[in-house]
Write a protein that holds these residues in place. Sequence first.
Motif, short mmCIF file in Angstrom:
data_model
loop_
_atom_site.label_atom_id
_atom_site.label_comp_id
_atom_site.label_asym_id
_atom_site.label_seq_id
_atom_site.Cartn_x
_atom_site.Cartn_y
_atom_site.Cartn_z
N TYR A 96 0.82 -1.22 0.00
CA TYR A 96 0.00 0.00 0.00
C TYR A 96 0.86 1.27 0.00
O TYR A 96 0.62 2.17 -0.82
N PRO A 97 1.87 1.40 0.88
CA PRO A 97 2.70 2.61 0.80
C PRO A 97 3.43 2.74 -0.53
O PRO A 97 3.58 3.85 -1.06
N ILE A 98 3.88 1.59 -1.07
CA ILE A 98 4.56 1.64 -2.37
C ILE A 98 3.59 2.13 -3.45
O ILE A 98 3.96 2.96 -4.30
N ALA A 99 2.37 1.60 -3.44
CA ALA A 99 1.38 2.00 -4.43
C ALA A 99 1.03 3.48 -4.28
O ALA A 99 0.80 4.18 -5.28
N TRP A 100 0.99 3.97 -3.05
CA TRP A 100 0.68 5.39 -2.82
C TRP A 100 1.75 6.28 -3.44
O TRP A 100 1.44 7.24 -4.14
N HIS A 101 3.03 5.98 -3.17
CA HIS A 101 4.12 6.78 -3.74
C HIS A 101 4.14 6.63 -5.26
O HIS A 101 4.43 7.61 -5.98
N LEU A 102 3.84 5.44 -5.76
CA LEU A 102 3.83 5.23 -7.20
C LEU A 102 2.72 6.03 -7.87
O LEU A 102 2.91 6.57 -8.97
N SER A 103 1.58 6.13 -7.21
CA SER A 103 0.46 6.88 -7.79
C SER A 103 0.73 8.38 -7.83
O SER A 103 0.10 9.09 -8.62
N ARG A 104 1.63 8.85 -6.98
CA ARG A 104 1.95 10.27 -6.96
C ARG A 104 3.19 10.61 -7.76
O ARG A 104 3.51 11.78 -7.96
N ALA A 105 3.91 9.59 -8.21
CA ALA A 105 5.15 9.82 -8.96
C ALA A 105 4.85 10.14 -10.41
O ALA A 105 3.85 9.69 -10.98
N MET A 139 0.04 -7.05 -6.02
CA MET A 139 -0.76 -6.26 -5.10
C MET A 139 -0.58 -4.77 -5.35
O MET A 139 -1.55 -3.99 -5.25
N VAL A 140 0.63 -4.36 -5.72
CA VAL A 140 0.90 -2.94 -5.91
C VAL A 140 0.14 -2.38 -7.09
O VAL A 140 -0.48 -1.30 -7.00
N LEU A 141 0.15 -3.07 -8.21
CA LEU A 141 -0.40 -2.51 -9.45
C LEU A 141 -1.89 -2.24 -9.39
O LEU A 141 -2.34 -1.15 -9.78
N PRO A 142 -2.74 -3.16 -8.91
CA PRO A 142 -4.17 -2.81 -8.83
C PRO A 142 -4.46 -1.71 -7.82
O PRO A 142 -5.34 -0.86 -8.06
N ILE A 143 -3.74 -1.69 -6.70
CA ILE A 143 -3.94 -0.60 -5.73
C ILE A 143 -3.49 0.72 -6.32
O ILE A 143 -4.14 1.75 -6.12
#
Length: 285
Positions: free
Chosen positions: A85-94, A166-170
Motif C-alpha cells: 500500500y505505501p509503495i502504491a501510494w508513492h507510485l500513484s503520486r510519482a 498487489m501494488v499494481l491494482p492498488i
Amino acid sequence: MKNARTLRLLLAVPAVALIFVFMILPITNMVDMSFRTPGTSQPFGDQYTLMNYTRILGDNYYWGVLARSLLTAATVTFICLVVSYPIAWHLSRAKGMKAALLYACIASPLMTGVLVRNFGWMIIAALNGPLNETLIGLGIIERPLRLLFTQGLVVLALVHVFVPFMVLPINNALRNIPASLLEASASMGASRYRVFRDIVLPLSFPGIQPGIILVYVLAVAAYVTPALLGGHMVTYMPTVIIAELTGTFRWPLGSSLAIMLSVSTVTIVIIFTMLTWKLLERARP
C-alpha cells in the motif's frame, strides 16, 4: 444490427474455445480422475469410487497440510498488502522518470526466472550465507541460524515475488482518486489521518480487493518456491499433489487432493467477496 451481433459472436468464439480447451476440459478430466479407482498396471483404473475422498477426509495429515497451505497464503497476502500500500501510494503520486524507475523496481522480481530467484534465496539463507555472516559480524547472533527449509523463508520468498500483483491494482485505484477531493478535504480542516481513513482507503478498495484475491490464489497454488525453500521440512498441498501425480503415479488420489485444494480456495474467495461487497459498492461512483 444483426450483422454487428453476429460479428461480436464470431469474435468471442476464439476466447470461448481457448477457455474450453485449456480450462473446462482439464478441470472436467481432473474431476473425473478423482473418482477413479487406483490402477495396477496404469495410474488409474476403469471403475469409479468415493474411496479417494473418503481417505482424504479421514486423514488428519491431509487436513494439516491443507490448513498450512491456506494459512500461509493468508499470511503472504496480509504482508503483501501492508508492504504494497505505501509503495502504491508513492507510485500513484510519482511522475516522469521517478515513476518509470519505481515501476522497474516493482517489476524486477518478475524479470528473474523462478529457479534463479529461489536459488538466490537458498544462497542468502544458507548456514554460511551472507545473511548469517552479517548477523554474526554485527554481534546480533553467536551461531548461524537455520533459515533454509523453514516456513518463514517460504513466506518471505513468496512476498518478494507477489508484491507487484498487489501494488499494481492498488496503484490504479489510487490514481483514480481526484486530487481535488483530497485538497477539498484538507482545506475543510480534515487531518491527514482522517483523509486517509474516510476517503483514500475506501476509494482505493476497488484495487485492494482484486489484489488480495489475486495474491491469495497465487500463493495457495505456488509450487516451486515451497518445494525448493521448504523442502521436506515444510509440506504444502501443491507439493503433495505433485508428489502423488509424478512420484507415486497415484493420479486419482492426486486429483482428489487438487479438487480439495481448489474447492477450499474458491470457497474462501467467495466468502471474502461476499463480506467485502458492500465496501466495494461504496467505493464506486
